[in-house]
Design an enzyme around this catalytic site. Sequence first.
Site, PDB file in Angstrom:
ATOM      1  N   GLU A  75       0.832  -1.185   0.000  1.00 50.72           N
ATOM      2  CA  GLU A  75       0.000   0.000   0.000  1.00 50.72           C
ATOM      3  C   GLU A  75       0.873   1.243   0.000  1.00 50.72           C
ATOM      4  O   GLU A  75       1.852   1.342   0.744  1.00 50.72           O
ATOM      5  CB  GLU A  75      -0.893   0.010   1.236  1.00 50.72           C
ATOM      6  CG  GLU A  75      -1.883   1.153   1.294  1.00 50.72           C
ATOM      7  CD  GLU A  75      -2.729   1.081   2.550  1.00 50.72           C
ATOM      8  OE1 GLU A  75      -3.797   0.461   2.505  1.00 50.72           O
ATOM      9  OE2 GLU A  75      -2.298   1.632   3.576  1.00 50.72           O
ATOM     10  N   CYS A 100       3.585   8.345   0.605  1.00 49.11           N
ATOM     11  CA  CYS A 100       4.090   7.427   1.621  1.00 49.11           C
ATOM     12  C   CYS A 100       4.298   6.069   0.950  1.00 49.11           C
ATOM     13  O   CYS A 100       3.343   5.469   0.457  1.00 49.11           O
ATOM     14  CB  CYS A 100       3.094   7.323   2.769  1.00 49.11           C
ATOM     15  SG  CYS A 100       3.568   6.157   4.071  1.00 49.11           S
ATOM     16  N   CYS A 104       5.553  -6.753   7.677  1.00 52.69           N
ATOM     17  CA  CYS A 104       6.530  -6.175   8.598  1.00 52.69           C
ATOM     18  C   CYS A 104       6.741  -7.143   9.755  1.00 52.69           C
ATOM     19  O   CYS A 104       5.807  -7.827  10.179  1.00 52.69           O
ATOM     20  CB  CYS A 104       6.044  -4.821   9.119  1.00 52.69           C
ATOM     21  SG  CYS A 104       7.258  -3.949  10.149  1.00 52.69           S
ATOM     22  N   CYS A 143       5.168  -3.752  16.176  1.00 53.21           N
ATOM     23  CA  CYS A 143       4.702  -2.621  16.989  1.00 53.21           C
ATOM     24  C   CYS A 143       3.278  -2.873  17.453  1.00 53.21           C
ATOM     25  O   CYS A 143       2.400  -3.222  16.660  1.00 53.21           O
ATOM     26  CB  CYS A 143       4.789  -1.329  16.186  1.00 53.21           C
ATOM     27  SG  CYS A 143       6.471  -0.880  15.702  1.00 53.21           S
ATOM     28  N   CYS A 154       0.287  -1.158  15.556  1.00 50.58           N
ATOM     29  CA  CYS A 154       0.308  -1.146  14.094  1.00 50.58           C
ATOM     30  C   CYS A 154      -0.314  -2.402  13.514  1.00 50.58           C
ATOM     31  O   CYS A 154       0.075  -3.525  13.864  1.00 50.58           O
ATOM     32  CB  CYS A 154       1.745  -1.008  13.600  1.00 50.58           C
ATOM     33  SG  CYS A 154       1.905  -1.019  11.806  1.00 50.58           S
ATOM     34  N   GLY A 211       6.279  -2.065   6.361  1.00 52.66           N
ATOM     35  CA  GLY A 211       7.649  -2.485   6.551  1.00 52.66           C
ATOM     36  C   GLY A 211       8.503  -1.434   7.237  1.00 52.66           C
ATOM     37  O   GLY A 211       8.040  -0.355   7.602  1.00 52.66           O
ATOM     38  N   SER A 252      12.465   6.477   7.042  1.00 55.06           N
ATOM     39  CA  SER A 252      12.071   6.297   8.439  1.00 55.06           C
ATOM     40  C   SER A 252      12.286   4.855   8.893  1.00 55.06           C
ATOM     41  O   SER A 252      12.082   3.909   8.131  1.00 55.06           O
ATOM     42  CB  SER A 252      10.597   6.673   8.615  1.00 55.06           C
ATOM     43  OG  SER A 252      10.170   6.436   9.939  1.00 55.06           O
ATOM     44  N   SER A 303      11.727   6.425  14.524  1.00 52.99           N
ATOM     45  CA  SER A 303      10.486   6.207  15.278  1.00 52.99           C
ATOM     46  C   SER A 303      10.858   5.640  16.647  1.00 52.99           C
ATOM     47  O   SER A 303      11.041   4.432  16.810  1.00 52.99           O
ATOM     48  CB  SER A 303       9.565   5.248  14.528  1.00 52.99           C
ATOM     49  OG  SER A 303       9.163   5.804  13.304  1.00 52.99           O
ATOM     50  N   HIS A 330       9.098   6.373  19.791  1.00 54.23           N
ATOM     51  CA  HIS A 330       7.831   6.040  20.468  1.00 54.23           C
ATOM     52  C   HIS A 330       7.898   6.189  21.981  1.00 54.23           C
ATOM     53  O   HIS A 330       6.922   6.602  22.598  1.00 54.23           O
ATOM     54  CB  HIS A 330       7.333   4.646  20.090  1.00 54.23           C
ATOM     55  CG  HIS A 330       7.130   4.471  18.623  1.00 54.23           C
ATOM     56  ND1 HIS A 330       6.385   5.361  17.879  1.00 54.23           N
ATOM     57  CD2 HIS A 330       7.598   3.535  17.754  1.00 54.23           C
ATOM     58  CE1 HIS A 330       6.383   4.971  16.613  1.00 54.23           C
ATOM     59  NE2 HIS A 330       7.120   3.884  16.515  1.00 54.23           N
ATOM     60  N   ASN A 360      -3.511   5.971  15.689  1.00 59.17           N
ATOM     61  CA  ASN A 360      -4.679   5.670  14.876  1.00 59.17           C
ATOM     62  C   ASN A 360      -5.310   4.385  15.382  1.00 59.17           C
ATOM     63  O   ASN A 360      -4.602   3.403  15.648  1.00 59.17           O
ATOM     64  CB  ASN A 360      -4.277   5.491  13.409  1.00 59.17           C
ATOM     65  CG  ASN A 360      -3.771   6.780  12.802  1.00 59.17           C
ATOM     66  OD1 ASN A 360      -4.439   7.799  12.885  1.00 59.17           O
ATOM     67  ND2 ASN A 360      -2.590   6.737  12.220  1.00 59.17           N
ATOM     68  N   CYS A 413      -1.612   2.783   7.545  1.00 60.79           N
ATOM     69  CA  CYS A 413      -0.611   2.074   6.748  1.00 60.79           C
ATOM     70  C   CYS A 413      -0.779   0.562   6.811  1.00 60.79           C
ATOM     71  O   CYS A 413      -0.814  -0.028   7.889  1.00 60.79           O
ATOM     72  CB  CYS A 413       0.789   2.451   7.222  1.00 60.79           C
ATOM     73  SG  CYS A 413       1.227   4.168   6.899  1.00 60.79           S
TER      74      CYS A 413
END
Length: 449
Positions: A145, A160, A167, A171, A174, A220, A252, A274, A276, A360, A406
């Site tokens: 995507e 993006c 991945c 996380c 995610c 990923g 990133s 990232s 966090h 999100n 994502c």
Amino acid sequence: SVLSNTARAFTSVAPLHRPAAARLLPLSSSPAQQHAEAHPGFAEGHKNAGPNRRTLSLSLPDLAAVVGGTGRAKAVWAAVRQGVDPLTAGSSSSSSSEVVTPKTRAALRAHGITRFVPGAIETATPATDGTTKLLIRFDDGLAVESVLIPHLRLPRTTLCVSTQVGCDRGCAFCATGRMGLFRNLTACEIAAQFFWAYQYASTTAFIEKPLTNVVFMGMGDAGVNCVESARAAETLTDDLRFGLAKAKVTLSTVGPTPDAWRVLAKAPCALAWSVHSAEDGLRRRLVPTSSHSSLSELRQGLLDAIRDERPAVRTRTMMVAATLIDGVNDGVDDARQLAEFVGPIVDVCAKLNVDLIPVNAVDHAPQFRRPDDARLTAFVETVKRHEPRVHVAVRVTRGDDEDAACGQLAVKELSRGALQSARKRSMRGVSSSSFSSSSGSNRGRGVVV
């Protein structure tokens, strides 16, 4: 051949696997593992990639050696920059000012190249704010995507892009991480997402602002697929290829290992980390695969890379990102720790942006909620007070009415049946229920910029 030699020189392969925290479960619970068992060889990622998956990442001299001259190579790229594949489009349909001759096409085909740009857009789903997610499927049947994000005020659109199919970082917040890792993308496949997005944006009235920026923040982790991601950044910023400004491309990563920074620091683009959470224990709960390296070790790897590998990075903006979850990592103490953590990075960079991302909502963790505005404001003010040299911003959620977070579309389309089966179990060693979330609204999910 030039193609095979170039591929061997830059191959970076991550074995297909699940996050370490998930290995308590049978590997059969992973959609990625099921795909690997059904398709032997995919565990090697792009090691055995055919010539169609390496074309865009060839330098102009290497491409010239394939097609028989620099002029022919420039003509190929003149077509590509206008959204035309020189092999699949007829000469009469090309709007390029240069002519891709039959001899050039024959030379490409003689090297086994049947398409210069891999993949194709399978679906395009626009949201009301102009954000558009693209499902791009490659020849092996796997898809990623990409998301086009027009700026709300400025005259620009950001793309993006994904660096892997799936991945393995795991996380907790995610959805893409729940897929497992199917394979790495080649640099060519990463750059191809820009080609397809540009072609789409150029032919639809829905995207009115020019496509000028690229962020490697899709499916990923660019740090895991660091060599191919760095090569993709070279492809995008090379003046003789796509020609984007280096400051407009951002790579990133969660920072998988200290050594990965040395590869990433060589990429001609901005870097984003990232983090966090600046507290090791909490970060391991949010990013369970980070348990092998402490934050101080990862930071030292970054500082060493900046100093030793890429002094010029000091003149560019760097980003440190944190996804904020209500009641988990959005407190004043969390902000103070983050400010103290980034201080040594500011010392070696001209400018550092702290990018705060309200979480999100995702199906597997409904208790992860966006902090309310008061908590976000307090977080921003605390970071600024303790480290006034940084710029702090809260991202604006985009694409929430079309569920454009994502990787979610690809999760459904890649292996719907296997994923539904896997979701009945706890696919991650880190359960989202281990986090408390006391307050806050469960607001719309979406890509954020």
